[in-house]
Motif scaffolding. Structure first.
Motif, PDB file in Angstrom:
ATOM      1  N   LYS A 173       0.844  -1.195   0.000  1.00 45.87           N
ATOM      2  CA  LYS A 173       0.000   0.000   0.000  1.00 45.87           C
ATOM      3  C   LYS A 173       0.877   1.240   0.000  1.00 45.87           C
ATOM      4  O   LYS A 173       1.809   1.366   0.770  1.00 45.87           O
ATOM      5  CB  LYS A 173      -0.895   0.007   1.241  1.00 45.87           C
ATOM      6  CG  LYS A 173      -1.722   1.263   1.363  1.00 45.87           C
ATOM      7  CD  LYS A 173      -3.144   0.951   1.726  1.00 45.87           C
ATOM      8  CE  LYS A 173      -3.977   2.194   1.936  1.00 45.87           C
ATOM      9  NZ  LYS A 173      -4.275   2.905   0.735  1.00 45.87           N
ATOM     10  N   THR A 178      -0.419   7.808   1.497  1.00 47.39           N
ATOM     11  CA  THR A 178      -1.039   8.986   0.896  1.00 47.39           C
ATOM     12  C   THR A 178      -0.407  10.242   1.473  1.00 47.39           C
ATOM     13  O   THR A 178      -0.409  10.431   2.692  1.00 47.39           O
ATOM     14  CB  THR A 178      -2.555   8.999   1.177  1.00 47.39           C
ATOM     15  OG1 THR A 178      -3.118   7.774   0.712  1.00 47.39           O
ATOM     16  CG2 THR A 178      -3.224  10.156   0.479  1.00 47.39           C
ATOM     17  N   ASP A 223      -5.559   6.623  -3.192  1.00 45.85           N
ATOM     18  CA  ASP A 223      -5.678   5.296  -2.592  1.00 45.85           C
ATOM     19  C   ASP A 223      -5.006   4.294  -3.531  1.00 45.85           C
ATOM     20  O   ASP A 223      -5.660   3.610  -4.307  1.00 45.85           O
ATOM     21  CB  ASP A 223      -7.141   4.949  -2.367  1.00 45.85           C
ATOM     22  CG  ASP A 223      -7.318   3.678  -1.571  1.00 45.85           C
ATOM     23  OD1 ASP A 223      -6.334   3.226  -0.957  1.00 45.85           O
ATOM     24  OD2 ASP A 223      -8.432   3.131  -1.559  1.00 45.85           O
ATOM     25  N   ALA A 266      -7.710   2.607  -5.766  1.00 43.67           N
ATOM     26  CA  ALA A 266      -8.923   2.592  -4.947  1.00 43.67           C
ATOM     27  C   ALA A 266      -9.537   1.196  -4.869  1.00 43.67           C
ATOM     28  O   ALA A 266     -10.753   1.065  -4.788  1.00 43.67           O
ATOM     29  CB  ALA A 266      -9.934   3.608  -5.456  1.00 43.67           C
TER      30      ALA A 266
END
Length: 165
Positions: free
Chosen positions: A11, A14, A61, A80
Motif C-alpha cells: 500500500k 497517501t 488510494d 482505490a
C-alpha cells in the motif's frame, strides 16, 4: 518446467496534501451543487470539481502489486481497490543489480546518471527499511518493496545480481 510464482501487495502512503486536496474538492463540489439549486449555471463548476475529486480519490488510494513469475517482475497499480493498471514489466536478465536501498553493493551505482527514476514502494522509510533498488538496462532506477519470499526467489535464479545484505 521449473517456474517460480510469488505475489506481493504494497500500500502506498497517501501524502497529506493529497488528502487535503481531496477534501477540498469534495467540499467545493457540494457547495456548488447547493448553489446550483438556485443558479443553474453553478452546476458546471460542480461537475468539474466532482470529476476532479474522483480522479484525486483514485490516485490517492494506491497499492502496488508485484508479481514475480519465471524470471519476470510485473508491477501493477491498483487504484482505490477497484481499478488495475499495468505499470511495468521487468526481466531479471536485464537487471544489473537488486539490493536494499542502503546496501553497500549499490556504492558503484550512486553517481550514475539515470534518465528515469521510478518509485513503486510504500513511499515511507520504515525501520528496518525493506525497500529494494534495481537498475534496469543501465538507464532506469526502480525502487520497490518486495516480500522476503520474492527476494529469495529472485536470488535463487540470479545469485550474482540479487543481494539481501
Amino acid at each position: 518446467m521449473n517456474e517460480t510464482y510469488v505475489e506481493c501487495l504494497v500500500k502506498r502512503k497517501t501524502p497529506g496534501y493529497m488528502s487535503f486536496l481531496k477534501i477540498l474538492l469534495i467540499m467545493l463540489t457540494v457547495g456548488f451543487v447547493l448553489v446550483g439549486m438556485v443558479f443553474i449555471i453553478a452546476l458546471i463548476p460542480a461537475i468539474l470539481f466532482g470529476v476532479a475529486a474522483y480522479f484525486v480519490y483514485m490516485n490517492t488510494d494506491l497499492e502496488y502489486e508485484y508479481l514475480y513469475l519465471d524470471r519476470e517482475l510485473t508491477v501493477d497499480k491498483v487504484m482505490a481497490k477497484s481499478k488495475r493498471k499495468r505499470a511495468a514489466v521487468y526481466s531479471l536478465d536485464k537487471m544489473e543489480i537488486v539490493a536494499p536501498v542502503k546496501s553497500w553493493h549499490l556504492d558503484n551505482f550512486k553517481n550514475r546518471q539515470t534518465s528515469k527514476n521510478v518509485d513503486y514502494s510504500s513511499g515511507e522509510e520504515k525501520q528496518p527499511d525493506k525497500r529494494f533498488v534495481f537498475y534496469y538496462e543501465g538507464n532506469q532506477k526502480v525502487i520497490f518493496e518486495p516480500s522476503e519470499e520474492m527476494v529469495k526467489a529472485m536470488q535463487f535464479v540470479a545469485p550474482r545480481k540479487v543481494f539481501k545484505d
